[in-house]
Design a protein around this motif. Sequence first.
Motif, PDB file in Angstrom:
ATOM      1  N   ALA A   1       0.835  -1.200   0.000  1.00 26.02           N
ATOM      2  CA  ALA A   1       0.000   0.000   0.000  1.00 26.02           C
ATOM      3  C   ALA A   1       0.869   1.248   0.000  1.00 26.02           C
ATOM      4  CB  ALA A   1      -0.940  -0.006   1.205  1.00 26.02           C
ATOM      5  N   PHE A   2       1.952   1.229   0.741  1.00 22.32           N
ATOM      6  CA  PHE A   2       2.905   2.340   0.758  1.00 22.32           C
ATOM      7  C   PHE A   2       3.408   2.603  -0.665  1.00 22.32           C
ATOM      8  CE2 PHE A   2       7.450   3.664   1.424  1.00 22.32           C
ATOM      9  CZ  PHE A   2       7.203   4.897   2.001  1.00 22.32           C
ATOM     10  N   ARG A   3       3.753   1.541  -1.370  1.00 23.54           N
ATOM     11  CA  ARG A   3       4.252   1.680  -2.737  1.00 23.54           C
ATOM     12  C   ARG A   3       3.163   2.189  -3.681  1.00 23.54           C
ATOM     13  NH1 ARG A   3       3.992  -0.775  -7.305  1.00 23.54           N
ATOM     14  NH2 ARG A   3       2.891  -2.590  -6.499  1.00 23.54           N
ATOM     15  N   THR A   4       2.008   1.529  -3.680  1.00 20.87           N
ATOM     16  CA  THR A   4       0.990   1.865  -4.680  1.00 20.87           C
ATOM     17  C   THR A   4       0.362   3.239  -4.448  1.00 20.87           C
ATOM     18  OG1 THR A   4      -0.713   0.627  -3.478  1.00 20.87           O
ATOM     19  CG2 THR A   4       0.459  -0.541  -5.223  1.00 20.87           C
ATOM     20  N   LEU A   5       0.098   3.608  -3.198  1.00 21.38           N
ATOM     21  CA  LEU A   5      -0.477   4.929  -2.932  1.00 21.38           C
ATOM     22  C   LEU A   5       0.490   6.040  -3.347  1.00 21.38           C
ATOM     23  CD1 LEU A   5      -2.284   4.413   0.503  1.00 21.38           C
ATOM     24  CD2 LEU A   5      -3.345   4.762  -1.733  1.00 21.38           C
ATOM     25  N   ASN A   6       1.764   5.848  -3.085  1.00 19.24           N
ATOM     26  CA  ASN A   6       2.743   6.858  -3.475  1.00 19.24           C
ATOM     27  C   ASN A   6       2.969   6.896  -4.977  1.00 19.24           C
ATOM     28  OD1 ASN A   6       4.157   8.503  -1.261  1.00 19.24           O
ATOM     29  ND2 ASN A   6       3.843   6.492  -0.342  1.00 19.24           N
ATOM     30  N   GLU A   7       3.016   5.740  -5.616  1.00 20.13           N
ATOM     31  CA  GLU A   7       3.178   5.730  -7.067  1.00 20.13           C
ATOM     32  C   GLU A   7       2.019   6.453  -7.755  1.00 20.13           C
ATOM     33  OE1 GLU A   7       3.725   1.613  -8.120  1.00 20.13           O
ATOM     34  OE2 GLU A   7       5.894   1.720  -7.788  1.00 20.13           O
ATOM     35  N   GLU A   8       0.826   6.354  -7.182  1.00 18.62           N
ATOM     36  CA  GLU A   8      -0.346   7.003  -7.780  1.00 18.62           C
ATOM     37  C   GLU A   8      -0.161   8.509  -7.835  1.00 18.62           C
ATOM     38  OE1 GLU A   8      -3.810   9.378  -7.961  1.00 18.62           O
ATOM     39  OE2 GLU A   8      -2.853   9.034  -6.019  1.00 18.62           O
ATOM     40  N   TRP A   9       0.141   9.133  -6.702  1.00 16.40           N
ATOM     41  CA  TRP A   9       0.232  10.602  -6.717  1.00 16.40           C
ATOM     42  C   TRP A   9       1.488  11.095  -7.417  1.00 16.40           C
ATOM     43  CZ3 TRP A   9       4.000  13.727  -4.797  1.00 16.40           C
ATOM     44  CH2 TRP A   9       4.820  13.255  -3.764  1.00 16.40           C
ATOM     45  N   ILE A  10       2.600  10.382  -7.242  1.00 16.22           N
ATOM     46  CA  ILE A  10       3.837  10.831  -7.886  1.00 16.22           C
ATOM     47  C   ILE A  10       3.685  10.798  -9.406  1.00 16.22           C
ATOM     48  CG2 ILE A  10       6.291  10.367  -8.253  1.00 16.22           C
ATOM     49  CD1 ILE A  10       6.332   9.242  -5.334  1.00 16.22           C
ATOM     50  N   SER A  11       3.157   9.690  -9.930  1.00 15.61           N
ATOM     51  CA  SER A  11       3.031   9.585 -11.394  1.00 15.61           C
ATOM     52  C   SER A  11       1.947  10.508 -11.946  1.00 15.61           C
ATOM     53  CB  SER A  11       2.784   8.138 -11.814  1.00 15.61           C
ATOM     54  OG  SER A  11       1.586   7.656 -11.269  1.00 15.61           O
ATOM     55  N   LYS A  12       0.972  10.879 -11.125  1.00 16.78           N
ATOM     56  CA  LYS A  12      -0.063  11.818 -11.570  1.00 16.78           C
ATOM     57  C   LYS A  12       0.518  13.216 -11.775  1.00 16.78           C
ATOM     58  CE  LYS A  12      -4.366  14.024 -10.154  1.00 16.78           C
ATOM     59  NZ  LYS A  12      -5.435  14.072  -9.155  1.00 16.78           N
ATOM     60  N   TRP A  13       1.376  13.659 -10.856  1.00 20.33           N
ATOM     61  CA  TRP A  13       1.877  15.028 -10.864  1.00 20.33           C
ATOM     62  C   TRP A  13       3.291  15.178 -11.421  1.00 20.33           C
ATOM     63  CZ3 TRP A  13      -1.246  19.031  -9.892  1.00 20.33           C
ATOM     64  CH2 TRP A  13      -2.429  18.774  -9.210  1.00 20.33           C
ATOM     65  N   PHE A  14       4.075  14.111 -11.339  1.00 19.88           N
ATOM     66  CA  PHE A  14       5.501  14.194 -11.666  1.00 19.88           C
ATOM     67  C   PHE A  14       5.918  12.928 -12.421  1.00 19.88           C
ATOM     68  CE2 PHE A  14       4.575  16.226  -7.576  1.00 19.88           C
ATOM     69  CZ  PHE A  14       4.890  17.539  -7.868  1.00 19.88           C
ATOM     70  N   ARG A  15       7.108  12.461 -12.125  1.00 18.57           N
ATOM     71  CA  ARG A  15       7.570  11.171 -12.627  1.00 18.57           C
ATOM     72  C   ARG A  15       8.247  10.452 -11.472  1.00 18.57           C
ATOM     73  NH1 ARG A  15      12.926  10.938 -13.164  1.00 18.57           N
ATOM     74  NH2 ARG A  15      14.071  12.894 -13.232  1.00 18.57           N
ATOM     75  N   ILE A  16       8.198   9.148 -11.504  1.00 13.87           N
ATOM     76  CA  ILE A  16       8.848   8.360 -10.454  1.00 13.87           C
ATOM     77  C   ILE A  16      10.344   8.350 -10.739  1.00 13.87           C
ATOM     78  CG2 ILE A  16       9.039   6.077  -9.409  1.00 13.87           C
ATOM     79  CD1 ILE A  16       6.015   5.785  -9.962  1.00 13.87           C
ATOM     80  N   GLU A  17      11.090   8.885  -9.791  1.00 11.25           N
ATOM     81  CA  GLU A  17      12.539   8.974  -9.920  1.00 11.25           C
ATOM     82  C   GLU A  17      13.180   7.706  -9.353  1.00 11.25           C
ATOM     83  OE1 GLU A  17      14.031  12.822  -8.501  1.00 11.25           O
ATOM     84  OE2 GLU A  17      12.031  13.659  -8.823  1.00 11.25           O
ATOM     85  N   ALA A  18      14.446   7.505  -9.664  1.00  6.74           N
ATOM     86  CA  ALA A  18      15.161   6.311  -9.191  1.00  6.74           C
ATOM     87  C   ALA A  18      15.127   6.213  -7.664  1.00  6.74           C
ATOM     88  CB  ALA A  18      16.603   6.324  -9.700  1.00  6.74           C
ATOM     89  N   LYS A  19      15.275   7.338  -6.981  1.00  8.85           N
ATOM     90  CA  LYS A  19      15.248   7.342  -5.513  1.00  8.85           C
ATOM     91  C   LYS A  19      13.866   6.917  -4.997  1.00  8.85           C
ATOM     92  CE  LYS A  19      16.271  10.285  -1.564  1.00  8.85           C
ATOM     93  NZ  LYS A  19      16.709  11.602  -1.101  1.00  8.85           N
ATOM     94  N   ASP A  20      12.801   7.356  -5.689  1.00  9.22           N
ATOM     95  CA  ASP A  20      11.446   6.921  -5.323  1.00  9.22           C
ATOM     96  C   ASP A  20      11.329   5.408  -5.440  1.00  9.22           C
ATOM     97  OD1 ASP A  20      10.209   9.546  -5.009  1.00  9.22           O
ATOM     98  OD2 ASP A  20      10.166   9.684  -7.204  1.00  9.22           O
ATOM     99  N   ALA A  21      11.727   4.870  -6.584  1.00  6.74           N
ATOM    100  CA  ALA A  21      11.592   3.437  -6.845  1.00  6.74           C
ATOM    101  C   ALA A  21      12.350   2.622  -5.802  1.00  6.74           C
ATOM    102  CB  ALA A  21      12.075   3.111  -8.253  1.00  6.74           C
ATOM    103  N   ALA A  22      13.546   3.072  -5.442  1.00  5.29           N
ATOM    104  CA  ALA A  22      14.340   2.335  -4.454  1.00  5.29           C
ATOM    105  C   ALA A  22      13.659   2.331  -3.091  1.00  5.29           C
ATOM    106  CB  ALA A  22      15.738   2.946  -4.354  1.00  5.29           C
ATOM    107  N   THR A  23      13.173   3.488  -2.661  1.00  4.93           N
ATOM    108  CA  THR A  23      12.535   3.598  -1.346  1.00  4.93           C
ATOM    109  C   THR A  23      11.200   2.855  -1.312  1.00  4.93           C
ATOM    110  OG1 THR A  23      13.592   5.726  -0.972  1.00  4.93           O
ATOM    111  CG2 THR A  23      11.675   5.222   0.387  1.00  4.93           C
ATOM    112  N   LEU A  24      10.389   3.048  -2.350  1.00  9.44           N
ATOM    113  CA  LEU A  24       9.074   2.404  -2.383  1.00  9.44           C
ATOM    114  C   LEU A  24       9.184   0.892  -2.549  1.00  9.44           C
ATOM    115  CD1 LEU A  24       7.178   5.018  -4.553  1.00  9.44           C
ATOM    116  CD2 LEU A  24       7.024   4.699  -2.068  1.00  9.44           C
ATOM    117  N   GLY A  25      10.244   0.435  -3.185  1.00 10.20           N
ATOM    118  CA  GLY A  25      10.436  -0.999  -3.388  1.00 10.20           C
ATOM    119  C   GLY A  25      10.991  -1.730  -2.181  1.00 10.20           C
ATOM    120  N   ASP A  26      11.582  -1.000  -1.241  1.00  8.44           N
ATOM    121  CA  ASP A  26      12.179  -1.631  -0.064  1.00  8.44           C
ATOM    122  C   ASP A  26      12.088  -0.700   1.149  1.00  8.44           C
ATOM    123  OD1 ASP A  26      13.609  -3.203   1.736  1.00  8.44           O
ATOM    124  OD2 ASP A  26      15.568  -2.739   0.833  1.00  8.44           O
TER     125      ASP A  26
END
Length: 162
Positions: free
Chosen positions: A21-46
Amino acid sequence: MTTTTIELTMRPMATAADAEAFRTLNEEWISKWFRIEAKDAATLGDPQGKIVATGGQVYVAVDGERVLGTAALIRFGDGIYELSKMAVAPETRGQGVGRRLLTYMLEQARDLGAHTVFLGSSTKLKNAVHLYESLGFRHVLPSELPEMKYDRADVFMKIDLI
């Protein structure tokens, strides 16, 4: 018009479903307004390895079994934490979930021994910035905070807890 009552419980992330849920909820708003950066992917993935194992914590706001909000406190040093990855389920935005989660997180930060919590946000996220201001965060220069390497960050804020 019918309204449903949200019965929120706040707690630290405890399960794989919470991490998802932490990953999917954050991916939703980030991708809506911006782009998912490498740092986002690393943190949200682990989140366990990137946040909890380094002295921080991920928190969830749940209604029954459903995670409606998430946010993290990332430890930067003695008494210094970053508020990061705050997200609320789109269908419950504007219903106080974010305010209640942020209030809870600031209490938890005090319990962790935090004297300062800082964040980076964006002028595009007017409601989020207003929420932070309403709970006592103040605008500061980026040079007053630890470096945050997000392309989207153009608002920098902190709150002193002592």
